[in-house]
Scaffold this motif. Structure first.
Motif, PDB file in Angstrom:
ATOM      1  N   MET A   1       0.779  -1.074   0.055  1.00  0.00           N
ATOM      2  CA  MET A   1      -0.133   0.247   0.074  1.00  0.00           C
ATOM      3  C   MET A   1       0.767   1.142  -0.044  1.00  0.00           C
ATOM      4  O   MET A   1       1.546   1.336   0.928  1.00  0.00           O
ATOM      5  N   THR A   2       0.911   2.130  -1.110  1.00  0.00           N
ATOM      6  CA  THR A   2       1.630   2.981  -1.121  1.00  0.00           C
ATOM      7  C   THR A   2       0.905   4.516  -0.306  1.00  0.00           C
ATOM      8  O   THR A   2      -0.198   4.573  -0.385  1.00  0.00           O
ATOM      9  N   ALA A   3       1.873   5.444   0.483  1.00  0.00           N
ATOM     10  CA  ALA A   3       1.256   6.477   0.998  1.00  0.00           C
ATOM     11  C   ALA A   3       0.600   7.199  -0.050  1.00  0.00           C
ATOM     12  O   ALA A   3       0.887   7.645  -1.137  1.00  0.00           O
ATOM     13  N   SER A   4      -0.490   7.756   0.637  1.00  0.00           N
ATOM     14  CA  SER A   4      -1.189   8.860  -0.165  1.00  0.00           C
ATOM     15  C   SER A   4      -2.296   9.494   0.977  1.00  0.00           C
ATOM     16  O   SER A   4      -2.299   8.971   1.788  1.00  0.00           O
ATOM     17  N   ALA A   5      -2.920  10.650   0.561  1.00  0.00           N
ATOM     18  CA  ALA A   5      -3.737  11.369   1.328  1.00  0.00           C
ATOM     19  C   ALA A   5      -5.076  10.466   1.567  1.00  0.00           C
ATOM     20  O   ALA A   5      -5.695  10.693   2.447  1.00  0.00           O
ATOM     21  N   SER A   6      -5.270   9.332   0.980  1.00  0.00           N
ATOM     22  CA  SER A   6      -6.391   8.427   1.127  1.00  0.00           C
ATOM     23  C   SER A   6      -6.020   7.167   1.926  1.00  0.00           C
ATOM     24  O   SER A   6      -6.965   6.148   1.904  1.00  0.00           O
ATOM     25  N   SER A   7      -4.654   7.093   2.397  1.00  0.00           N
ATOM     26  CA  SER A   7      -4.522   5.883   3.190  1.00  0.00           C
ATOM     27  C   SER A   7      -5.334   5.725   4.407  1.00  0.00           C
ATOM     28  O   SER A   7      -5.445   6.824   5.092  1.00  0.00           O
ATOM     29  N   PRO A   8      -5.797   4.587   4.794  1.00  0.00           N
ATOM     30  CA  PRO A   8      -6.427   4.243   5.933  1.00  0.00           C
ATOM     31  C   PRO A   8      -5.756   4.956   7.143  1.00  0.00           C
ATOM     32  O   PRO A   8      -4.285   5.008   7.258  1.00  0.00           O
ATOM     33  N   CYS A   9      -6.249   5.323   8.484  1.00  0.00           N
ATOM     34  CA  CYS A   9      -5.760   5.641   9.310  1.00  0.00           C
ATOM     35  C   CYS A   9      -6.077   4.998  10.700  1.00  0.00           C
ATOM     36  O   CYS A   9      -7.301   4.435  10.792  1.00  0.00           O
ATOM     37  N   ILE A  10      -5.386   4.519  11.691  1.00  0.00           N
ATOM     38  CA  ILE A  10      -5.684   4.245  13.001  1.00  0.00           C
ATOM     39  C   ILE A  10      -6.156   5.274  13.764  1.00  0.00           C
ATOM     40  O   ILE A  10      -5.606   6.142  14.234  1.00  0.00           O
ATOM     41  N   THR A  11      -7.309   5.256  14.278  1.00  0.00           N
ATOM     42  CA  THR A  11      -8.157   6.191  15.007  1.00  0.00           C
ATOM     43  C   THR A  11      -8.624   5.758  16.541  1.00  0.00           C
ATOM     44  O   THR A  11      -8.968   6.741  17.189  1.00  0.00           O
ATOM     45  N   GLY A  12      -8.197   4.638  16.971  1.00  0.00           N
ATOM     46  CA  GLY A  12      -8.561   4.082  18.269  1.00  0.00           C
ATOM     47  C   GLY A  12      -7.749   2.957  18.615  1.00  0.00           C
ATOM     48  O   GLY A  12      -7.542   2.109  17.470  1.00  0.00           O
ATOM     49  N   TRP A  13      -7.591   2.611  19.521  1.00  0.00           N
ATOM     50  CA  TRP A  13      -6.581   1.587  20.205  1.00  0.00           C
ATOM     51  C   TRP A  13      -7.041   1.387  21.734  1.00  0.00           C
ATOM     52  O   TRP A  13      -7.209   2.160  22.482  1.00  0.00           O
ATOM     53  N   HIS A  14      -6.560  -0.037  21.835  1.00  0.00           N
ATOM     54  CA  HIS A  14      -6.351  -0.135  23.469  1.00  0.00           C
ATOM     55  C   HIS A  14      -5.668  -1.706  23.586  1.00  0.00           C
ATOM     56  O   HIS A  14      -5.578  -2.512  22.579  1.00  0.00           O
TER      57      HIS A  14
ATOM     58  N   TRP B   1      11.218  -4.279   3.948  1.00  0.00           N
ATOM     59  CA  TRP B   1      11.708  -2.771   4.371  1.00  0.00           C
ATOM     60  C   TRP B   1      12.132  -2.088   3.136  1.00  0.00           C
ATOM     61  O   TRP B   1      11.757  -0.828   3.231  1.00  0.00           O
ATOM     62  N   LYS B   2      12.714  -2.415   2.093  1.00  0.00           N
ATOM     63  CA  LYS B   2      12.960  -1.631   0.966  1.00  0.00           C
ATOM     64  C   LYS B   2      11.607  -1.207   0.431  1.00  0.00           C
ATOM     65  O   LYS B   2      11.491  -0.040   0.088  1.00  0.00           O
ATOM     66  N   LYS B   3      10.783  -2.052   0.355  1.00  0.00           N
ATOM     67  CA  LYS B   3       9.355  -1.717  -0.292  1.00  0.00           C
ATOM     68  C   LYS B   3       8.647  -0.733   0.365  1.00  0.00           C
ATOM     69  O   LYS B   3       8.171   0.166  -0.118  1.00  0.00           O
ATOM     70  N   ALA B   4       8.505  -0.928   1.833  1.00  0.00           N
ATOM     71  CA  ALA B   4       8.027  -0.143   2.736  1.00  0.00           C
ATOM     72  C   ALA B   4       8.409   1.343   2.413  1.00  0.00           C
ATOM     73  O   ALA B   4       7.667   2.321   2.467  1.00  0.00           O
ATOM     74  N   LEU B   5       9.662   1.528   2.646  1.00  0.00           N
ATOM     75  CA  LEU B   5      10.152   2.773   2.605  1.00  0.00           C
ATOM     76  C   LEU B   5      10.142   3.511   1.208  1.00  0.00           C
ATOM     77  O   LEU B   5       9.901   4.587   1.321  1.00  0.00           O
ATOM     78  N   GLY B   6      10.115   2.690   0.087  1.00  0.00           N
ATOM     79  CA  GLY B   6       9.914   3.260  -1.010  1.00  0.00           C
ATOM     80  C   GLY B   6       8.667   3.651  -1.441  1.00  0.00           C
ATOM     81  O   GLY B   6       8.218   4.719  -1.646  1.00  0.00           O
ATOM     82  N   ASP B   7       7.673   3.066  -0.734  1.00  0.00           N
ATOM     83  CA  ASP B   7       6.042   3.347  -0.725  1.00  0.00           C
ATOM     84  C   ASP B   7       5.807   4.507   0.231  1.00  0.00           C
ATOM     85  O   ASP B   7       4.922   5.617  -0.157  1.00  0.00           O
ATOM     86  N   ALA B   8       6.332   4.627   1.363  1.00  0.00           N
ATOM     87  CA  ALA B   8       6.401   5.736   2.209  1.00  0.00           C
ATOM     88  C   ALA B   8       7.069   6.939   1.792  1.00  0.00           C
ATOM     89  O   ALA B   8       7.161   8.086   2.222  1.00  0.00           O
ATOM     90  N   SER B   9       8.033   6.920   0.776  1.00  0.00           N
ATOM     91  CA  SER B   9       8.901   7.683   0.064  1.00  0.00           C
ATOM     92  C   SER B   9       9.798   8.505   1.246  1.00  0.00           C
ATOM     93  O   SER B   9       9.778   9.704   1.550  1.00  0.00           O
TER      94      SER B   9
END
Length: 393
Positions: free
Chosen positions: A1-14, A270-278
Motif C-alpha cells: 500500500m503506497t502512501a497517499s492522502a487516502s491511506s487508512p488511519c488508526i483512529t483508536g486503540w486499546h 523494508w525496502k518496499k515499505a520505505l519506497g512506498d512511504a517515500s
C-alpha cells in the motif's frame, strides 16, 4: 500500500496487560479491548463495518472459530462480517491487513481489528509443541527445544559464519528489558542488566544452541485492538495515525531453502515499505521490531539496512538502537520484555507505534517522534510485514 492522502488511519486503540492472566476468560479479554478501542476512537459499536480477529491458537485453547466471540460482549456487532486471520507470529498483522483491504475496497469505513492469545493454559513443553506447528514440519518438527531450537540453529549458523555474537545478544536483551521497565503493559518489567544476560547461570541457562533464557521471549497471555478508519472520515476524528506504508512479503517455509543467517524477505519488505512511504531509514523516529529471540533483532538490524550482512553487532554496540540512539528500536521493551502472546503481537506492535506517533506513549515516548516503523514476522522470517505510521490528526 503506497502512501497517499487516502491511506487508512488508526483512529483508536486499546491494549491489555500482557502476562500470565489467570482467571480471565479469553472471550472477556477480547470484549474488553474491543469495547475500549471503539470508545477511544469516539465511535459506537454500530459504527463498525467489519471485524478482523487474529489468533494463532493451534491448540492453545479448545475454543476455535473465534470471529464472533466479540458479539457476546458487543451485541451491536451482530450481523456484521467478522473473520479470523492466522499467519503464525504475524497473525496480528494479517488481521490488520485484512482490515486495510476492506477499507481500500470501499466495503468498510471503520474496521475493528483484534489480536489475542491465551498461551499459559498449557505447560511449557506443550507450548513448545504448539509453536513448532509454525515451522516446516516435514524437516523441522523434531528440532529439540521447540521454536527456540529453530532460532538456536539460526544463531549457531550466524556464529559459525561471523563469530561469537553473545555480547551483542546480551546487549539487545538488556536494552529491551530496560526499556520495558516503563511499559505499563509489559509482562516482565525488570532491568536485568548486561552481565546477567551475558552469563550462563542457574537462572539464565542455555535453552537452545547459544541462546540462553534471556534471549527468548516470554510465554504470555494478552490482547490488543485497533480501530482503523477510511481517510475521509478519519480527518474529523479525535486522532488519526496514517499508514504511510503497509507491506507483506512471504518467503519459503523450509529453512533448508534459505540462508539462515539472512532475513531476505524482511529486507525486501523494508525496502518496499520505505519506497512506498517515500522515506529513508534515516527519516524514522523509532522501530518496533519482532524480537521473539535476540538473534532475530540482530538479523533484523541488517534486514532494515542499519548494517551490512554479518555486521549487526556494531549497531547495538554503538548504541544506535538505544532509546536515546539514532534509531530507537523497541522502546516498548519489545517481545522480550512486553511478552509475545502470538495472535496479539502484531496488533500490540501497531498500538505501541501509533502511541508513539500520536505522542501518547507516556514514559516510553521518543521525543518528537514523527514516523514509526513496525516489523512483525511469522515463523523464521517467513511471513514479513512492515508498516510505517505517521500522525496526521
Amino acid at each position: 500500500m503506497t502512501a497517499s492522502a487516502s491511506s487508512p488511519c488508526i483512529t483508536g486503540w486499546h491494549h491489555s496487560q500482557f502476562g500470565k492472566l489467570d482467571g480471565i476468560d479469553p472471550e472477556v479479554l477480547i470484549g474488553q479491548v474491543a469495547k475500549a478501542a471503539i470508545e477511544h476512537a469516539g465511535l459506537q459499536p454500530e459504527d463498525i463495518d467489519s471485524v478482523h480477529v487474529g489468533t494463532f491458537n493451534a491448540g492453545f485453547l479448545y475454543q476455535d472459530f473465534p470471529s464472533s466471540l466479540v458479539l457476546n460482549t458487543l451485541p451491536q456487532l451482530r450481523f456484521k462480517p467478522a473473520t479470523r486471520l492466522e499467519n503464525a507470529c504475524a497473525t496480528g498483522s494479517a488481521a490488520i491487513h485484512s482490515g486495510l483491504q476492506a477499507i481500500k475496497a470501499g466495503e468498510s469505513k471503520h474496521v475493528l481489528v483484534i489480536g489475542f492469545e491465551k498461551m499459559t493454559e498449557l505447560a511449557t513443553p506443550q507450548v513448545g509443541e504448539v509453536l513448532l506447528k509454525a515451522c516446516y514440519a516435514k524437516e523441522e518438527a523434531g528440532i529439540p527445544g521447540g521454536f527456540a531450537g529453530v532460532f538456536g540453529k539460526i544463531a549457531q549458523s550466524y556464529f559459525d559464519r561471523f563469530g561469537d555474537q553473545s555480547d551483542a545478544l546480551a546487549m539487545i536483551a538488556a536494552k529491551n528489558h530496560k526499556n520495558g521497565m516503563v511499559n505499563p503493559y509489559a509482562h516482565m518489567r525488570k532491568d536485568f542488566g548486561f552481565e546477567f544476560c551475558r552469563n550462563v547461570s542457574d537462572k539464565n541457562p542455555y535453552v537452545a544452541g547459544p541462546l540462553k533464557r534471556t534471549d527468548c521471549s516470554l510465554i504470555s497471555d494478552g490482547a490488543a485492538a485497533l480501530v482503523i478508519s477510511a481517510a475521509d472520515v478519519a480527518k474529523a476524528m479525535p486522532r488519526a495515525v496514517q499508514f504511510r506504508a503497509a507491506v507483506h512479503v512471504n518467503d519459503f517455509l523450509p529453512l533448508s531453502r534459505r540462508d539462515p543467517t539472512r532475513f531476505e524477505a524482511a529486507e525486501l519488505a523494508w525496502k518496499k515499505a520505505l519506497g512506498d512511504a517515500s522515506l529513508t531509514l534515516n527519516d524514522l523516529s523509532l522501530v518496533e521490531t519482532h524480537d521473539c529471540f535476540t538473534v532475530a533483532e540482530l538479523l533484523e538490524y541488517e534486514a532494515m539496512g542499519l548494517a551490512p550482512h554479518g555486521q549487526g553487532a556494531r549497531v547495538i554496540a554503538e548504541g544506535i538502537t538505544a532509546k536515546d540512539g539514532k534509531l530507537p528500536v523497541n522502546p516498548s521493551g519489545g517481545l522480550k520484555s512486553k511478552g509475545h502472546p502470538v495472535g496479539a503481537t502484531g496488533v500490540s506492535m501497531h498500538v505501541m507505534a501509533a502511541m508513539q506517533a500520536a505522542h501518547d506513549a507516556g514514559d516510553m515516548q521518543i521525543a518528537n517522534a514523527r514516523y514509526a516503523g513496525v516489523f512483525n514476522m511469522g515463523g523464521a522470517a517467513v511471513a514479513n510485514y512492515v508498516s510505517i505510521l505517521e500522525r496526521v490528526n
